[in-house]
Motif scaffolding. Structure first.
Motif, short mmCIF file in Angstrom:
data_model
loop_
_atom_site.label_atom_id
_atom_site.label_comp_id
_atom_site.label_asym_id
_atom_site.label_seq_id
_atom_site.Cartn_x
_atom_site.Cartn_y
_atom_site.Cartn_z
N LEU A 101 -27.44 -69.19 -65.45
CA LEU A 101 -28.77 -68.65 -65.19
C LEU A 101 -29.23 -69.06 -63.81
CD1 LEU A 101 -31.53 -67.40 -66.08
CD2 LEU A 101 -32.03 -69.59 -67.18
N ARG A 102 -29.75 -68.10 -63.08
CA ARG A 102 -30.39 -68.34 -61.79
C ARG A 102 -31.49 -67.32 -61.62
NH1 ARG A 102 -25.22 -66.45 -58.12
NH2 ARG A 102 -25.51 -64.20 -58.38
N VAL A 103 -32.37 -67.54 -60.66
CA VAL A 103 -33.46 -66.61 -60.38
C VAL A 103 -33.19 -65.96 -59.03
CG1 VAL A 103 -35.92 -66.43 -59.84
CG2 VAL A 103 -35.17 -67.78 -61.81
N GLY A 104 -33.14 -64.63 -59.04
CA GLY A 104 -32.91 -63.88 -57.81
C GLY A 104 -34.18 -63.55 -57.08
N LYS A 105 -35.28 -63.39 -57.84
CA LYS A 105 -36.56 -63.06 -57.22
C LYS A 105 -37.68 -63.59 -58.11
CE LYS A 105 -39.37 -59.27 -55.51
NZ LYS A 105 -39.58 -57.84 -55.47
N LEU A 106 -38.61 -64.30 -57.49
CA LEU A 106 -39.75 -64.86 -58.20
C LEU A 106 -41.02 -64.29 -57.58
CD1 LEU A 106 -40.81 -66.82 -60.35
CD2 LEU A 106 -40.64 -68.64 -58.64
N GLU A 116 -37.97 -75.00 -73.04
CA GLU A 116 -37.62 -76.40 -72.83
C GLU A 116 -38.06 -76.93 -71.46
OE1 GLU A 116 -33.41 -76.53 -73.62
OE2 GLU A 116 -33.71 -75.81 -75.67
N GLU A 117 -37.91 -76.14 -70.43
CA GLU A 117 -38.18 -76.60 -69.07
C GLU A 117 -39.54 -76.13 -68.54
OE1 GLU A 117 -36.21 -78.75 -67.47
OE2 GLU A 117 -34.83 -78.73 -69.18
N GLY A 118 -39.99 -74.96 -69.01
CA GLY A 118 -41.23 -74.40 -68.48
C GLY A 118 -42.43 -74.52 -69.37
N GLY A 119 -42.23 -75.05 -70.58
CA GLY A 119 -43.36 -75.24 -71.49
C GLY A 119 -43.91 -73.96 -72.10
N LEU A 120 -43.12 -72.88 -72.11
CA LEU A 120 -43.59 -71.62 -72.68
C LEU A 120 -43.81 -71.78 -74.18
CD1 LEU A 120 -44.22 -68.58 -72.16
CD2 LEU A 120 -41.83 -68.13 -72.81
N ASP A 121 -45.00 -71.43 -74.64
CA ASP A 121 -45.34 -71.48 -76.07
C ASP A 121 -45.22 -70.07 -76.62
OD1 ASP A 121 -46.48 -71.60 -78.59
OD2 ASP A 121 -48.21 -72.78 -77.95
N ILE A 122 -44.09 -69.78 -77.25
CA ILE A 122 -43.83 -68.41 -77.71
C ILE A 122 -44.68 -68.02 -78.92
CG2 ILE A 122 -41.51 -68.32 -76.75
CD1 ILE A 122 -40.47 -68.84 -79.64
N HIS A 123 -45.24 -69.01 -79.61
CA HIS A 123 -46.01 -68.70 -80.82
C HIS A 123 -47.51 -68.56 -80.56
CE1 HIS A 123 -42.46 -69.14 -83.25
NE2 HIS A 123 -42.23 -70.31 -82.70
N PRO A 148 -47.85 -68.87 -65.02
CA PRO A 148 -48.49 -70.19 -65.08
C PRO A 148 -47.72 -71.23 -64.26
CG PRO A 148 -48.41 -69.20 -67.26
CD PRO A 148 -47.58 -68.33 -66.36
N ASP A 149 -48.44 -72.21 -63.72
CA ASP A 149 -47.87 -73.19 -62.80
C ASP A 149 -46.64 -73.92 -63.34
OD1 ASP A 149 -49.78 -72.51 -60.93
OD2 ASP A 149 -51.09 -74.22 -61.39
N GLN A 150 -46.70 -74.42 -64.57
CA GLN A 150 -45.57 -75.17 -65.13
C GLN A 150 -44.34 -74.28 -65.25
OE1 GLN A 150 -46.31 -77.08 -68.92
NE2 GLN A 150 -44.23 -77.88 -69.05
N LEU A 151 -44.55 -73.05 -65.67
CA LEU A 151 -43.46 -72.09 -65.80
C LEU A 151 -42.91 -71.72 -64.42
CD1 LEU A 151 -42.01 -70.62 -68.05
CD2 LEU A 151 -43.74 -68.85 -67.93
N ARG A 152 -43.80 -71.49 -63.47
CA ARG A 152 -43.39 -71.15 -62.10
C ARG A 152 -42.54 -72.27 -61.50
NH1 ARG A 152 -44.23 -67.72 -58.29
NH2 ARG A 152 -45.79 -66.57 -59.43
N SER A 153 -42.95 -73.51 -61.73
CA SER A 153 -42.21 -74.65 -61.21
C SER A 153 -40.79 -74.68 -61.77
CB SER A 153 -42.96 -75.94 -61.54
OG SER A 153 -42.24 -77.05 -61.10
N ALA A 154 -40.65 -74.46 -63.08
CA ALA A 154 -39.33 -74.44 -63.71
C ALA A 154 -38.48 -73.30 -63.16
CB ALA A 154 -39.47 -74.32 -65.23
N LEU A 155 -39.08 -72.14 -62.98
CA LEU A 155 -38.36 -70.98 -62.44
C LEU A 155 -37.96 -71.21 -60.99
CD1 LEU A 155 -40.46 -68.15 -64.06
CD2 LEU A 155 -38.09 -68.77 -64.63
N ALA A 156 -38.82 -71.86 -60.22
CA ALA A 156 -38.54 -72.10 -58.80
C ALA A 156 -37.28 -72.96 -58.63
CB ALA A 156 -39.75 -72.76 -58.13
N ARG A 157 -37.01 -73.83 -59.59
CA ARG A 157 -35.80 -74.68 -59.52
C ARG A 157 -34.53 -73.85 -59.63
NH1 ARG A 157 -39.11 -78.10 -62.81
NH2 ARG A 157 -37.97 -77.59 -64.72
N ASP A 198 -22.15 -70.92 -58.83
CA ASP A 198 -23.24 -70.15 -58.24
C ASP A 198 -24.51 -70.16 -59.09
OD1 ASP A 198 -21.62 -69.42 -56.10
OD2 ASP A 198 -20.94 -67.58 -57.09
N TYR A 199 -24.44 -70.75 -60.27
CA TYR A 199 -25.57 -70.71 -61.21
C TYR A 199 -26.17 -72.10 -61.35
CZ TYR A 199 -24.26 -65.97 -61.95
OH TYR A 199 -23.99 -64.65 -61.72
N ARG A 200 -27.50 -72.16 -61.32
CA ARG A 200 -28.22 -73.44 -61.30
C ARG A 200 -28.34 -74.08 -62.69
NH1 ARG A 200 -31.62 -73.38 -56.36
NH2 ARG A 200 -30.04 -72.69 -54.88
#
Length: 144
Positions: free
Chosen positions: A85-90, A49-56, A131-140, A10-12
């Motif tokens: 991990l999966r996304v229930g609501k974006l 890794e997938e969404g390009g989030l720069d934590i620093h 942000p778009d790159q992050l949204r795209s990764a989450l949408a998957r 059940d997890y992507r």
């Protein structure tokens, strides 16, 4: 949360996590608060890794505003585990993650949880669109 509803399939995304000796509590199993650390590590690894989030140095950061966890079976060091991990609501500026802890090779979750990130501007701490790159990764990871 019903354990029967938390199957590995059940997890992507699955993220391997290493249990550590100090994760065990006096009762000989991983302490409940440690599960939240596993969840946070799995989500942030994916975002980086997938969404390009720069934590620093990135302009946008995610703040946890809500979390919960249900426990079905114990885990303990040196168990090898994976976090589903999966996304229930974006939403526009927020995302609700649904997570589960699986012993390596097992189909049923030992625990299942959720948490909500609100993405904010690092300087103002005000919500901003994801942000778009992050949204795209989450949408998957979105499940219907």
């Amino acid at each position: 949360m019903n354990q029967a509803q938390h199957l590995r399939t059940d997890y992507r995304h699955l993220q391997a996590v290493t249990t550590r000796w100090h994760d065990n509590d006096i009762y000989g199993h991983v302490n409940n608060v440690t599960y939240y650390s596993y969840f946070d590590s799995a989500v942030n690894s994916y975002l980086i890794e997938e969404g390009g989030l720069d934590i620093h140095d990135g302009e946008v950061v995610g703040f946890v505003v809500s979390s919960s966890c249900d426990y079905f079976a114990s885990i303990a060091f040196p168990d090898r585990i994976e976090i589903g991990l999966r996304v229930g609501k974006l939403g526009n500026s927020s995302v609700q993650y649904e997570l589960a802890v699986f012993k390596q090779g097992e189909e049923l979750a030992c625990a299942a949880g959720r948490f909500v990130h609100v993405f904010v501007d690092r300087q103002s701490n005000r919500p901003v669109p994801i942000p778009d790159q992050l949204r795209s990764a989450l949408a998957r990871l979105v499940v219907e």
